[in-house]
Scaffold this motif. Sequence first.
Motif, PDB file in Angstrom:
ATOM      1  N   ASN A   4       6.603  -6.057  -3.890  1.00 37.09           N
ATOM      2  CA  ASN A   4       6.203  -6.190  -2.497  1.00 37.09           C
ATOM      3  C   ASN A   4       6.925  -5.200  -1.593  1.00 37.09           C
ATOM      4  OD1 ASN A   4       4.406  -8.203  -3.103  1.00 37.09           O
ATOM      5  ND2 ASN A   4       5.826  -9.863  -2.614  1.00 37.09           N
ATOM      6  N   ASP A   5       8.126  -4.759  -2.003  1.00 38.07           N
ATOM      7  CA  ASP A   5       8.856  -3.789  -1.198  1.00 38.07           C
ATOM      8  C   ASP A   5       8.148  -2.442  -1.170  1.00 38.07           C
ATOM      9  OD1 ASP A   5      10.761  -5.677  -0.664  1.00 38.07           O
ATOM     10  OD2 ASP A   5      12.104  -5.011  -2.274  1.00 38.07           O
ATOM     11  N   SER A   6       7.414  -2.111  -2.227  1.00 39.60           N
ATOM     12  CA  SER A   6       6.750  -0.816  -2.288  1.00 39.60           C
ATOM     13  C   SER A   6       5.354  -0.846  -1.660  1.00 39.60           C
ATOM     14  CB  SER A   6       6.655  -0.345  -3.736  1.00 39.60           C
ATOM     15  OG  SER A   6       5.847  -1.233  -4.478  1.00 39.60           O
ATOM     16  N   ARG A   7       4.876  -2.010  -1.268  1.00 32.96           N
ATOM     17  CA  ARG A   7       3.560  -2.122  -0.634  1.00 32.96           C
ATOM     18  C   ARG A   7       3.616  -1.542   0.773  1.00 32.96           C
ATOM     19  NH1 ARG A   7       0.158  -2.994  -4.405  1.00 32.96           N
ATOM     20  NH2 ARG A   7       0.323  -4.896  -5.561  1.00 32.96           N
ATOM     21  N   LYS A   8       2.550  -0.845   1.127  1.00 33.35           N
ATOM     22  CA  LYS A   8       2.463  -0.266   2.456  1.00 33.35           C
ATOM     23  C   LYS A   8       1.243  -0.829   3.165  1.00 33.35           C
ATOM     24  CE  LYS A   8       2.357   4.185   2.351  1.00 33.35           C
ATOM     25  NZ  LYS A   8       2.358   5.625   2.086  1.00 33.35           N
ATOM     26  N   ASN A   9       1.302  -0.839   4.473  1.00 29.58           N
ATOM     27  CA  ASN A   9       0.109  -1.130   5.251  1.00 29.58           C
ATOM     28  C   ASN A   9      -0.725   0.134   5.270  1.00 29.58           C
ATOM     29  OD1 ASN A   9       0.349  -3.777   5.953  1.00 29.58           O
ATOM     30  ND2 ASN A   9       1.392  -3.379   7.877  1.00 29.58           N
ATOM     31  N   LEU A  10      -1.874   0.075   4.638  1.00 24.64           N
ATOM     32  CA  LEU A  10      -2.713   1.260   4.506  1.00 24.64           C
ATOM     33  C   LEU A  10      -3.817   1.256   5.550  1.00 24.64           C
ATOM     34  CD1 LEU A  10      -3.103   1.309   0.630  1.00 24.64           C
ATOM     35  CD2 LEU A  10      -1.516   2.609   2.028  1.00 24.64           C
ATOM     36  N   TYR A  79      -6.296   9.421   0.828  1.00 20.22           N
ATOM     37  CA  TYR A  79      -5.167   8.589   0.418  1.00 20.22           C
ATOM     38  C   TYR A  79      -4.325   9.318  -0.615  1.00 20.22           C
ATOM     39  CZ  TYR A  79      -7.427   4.668   2.714  1.00 20.22           C
ATOM     40  OH  TYR A  79      -7.991   3.846   3.651  1.00 20.22           O
ATOM     41  N   GLN A  82      -0.329   7.097  -4.754  1.00 19.39           N
ATOM     42  CA  GLN A  82       0.268   5.762  -4.751  1.00 19.39           C
ATOM     43  C   GLN A  82      -0.559   4.802  -3.890  1.00 19.39           C
ATOM     44  OE1 GLN A  82       1.749   8.540  -3.717  1.00 19.39           O
ATOM     45  NE2 GLN A  82       3.613   8.888  -4.876  1.00 19.39           N
ATOM     46  N   ASP A  83      -1.064   5.300  -2.775  1.00 15.55           N
ATOM     47  CA  ASP A  83      -1.881   4.464  -1.899  1.00 15.55           C
ATOM     48  C   ASP A  83      -3.203   4.108  -2.576  1.00 15.55           C
ATOM     49  OD1 ASP A  83       0.168   4.823  -0.101  1.00 15.55           O
ATOM     50  OD2 ASP A  83      -0.892   6.340   1.071  1.00 15.55           O
ATOM     51  N   GLN A  86      -2.623   1.421  -5.057  1.00 14.42           N
ATOM     52  CA  GLN A  86      -2.474   0.134  -4.378  1.00 14.42           C
ATOM     53  C   GLN A  86      -3.845  -0.425  -3.984  1.00 14.42           C
ATOM     54  OE1 GLN A  86       0.310   0.082  -1.098  1.00 14.42           O
ATOM     55  NE2 GLN A  86      -0.680  -1.689  -0.169  1.00 14.42           N
TER      56      GLN A  86
END
Length: 95
Positions: A4-10, A79, A82-83, A86
């Motif tokens: 969850n730390d590596s998740r970004k708001n895309l 994107y 990594q995005d 995700q």
Amino acid sequence: MSDNDSRKNLRMPEEDEVFAVVMDMLGANRVKVRCMDGVERTARIPGKMQKRIWIREDDVVLVEPWDWQDEKADITWRYEKQDADQLREEGHIQE
């Protein structure tokens, strides 16, 4: 660190945009994309993205289909890898 730390708001598509995957580079700032609404379109890379954001085959992009020609579109966003991964994990993009 958890996942969850590596998740970004895309950036997500707005009402007139759709996810797409670049299938082929056509030249002259045009690419063939497969959109998530099931339509293959010829997409244009706008001037503000040329030479600033490089687009390659298999990149995930946001496109805005033209109102007057549904088989054509403009690319509005690309994107990072990594995005895109995700987005695939979250189920927004089906291959």
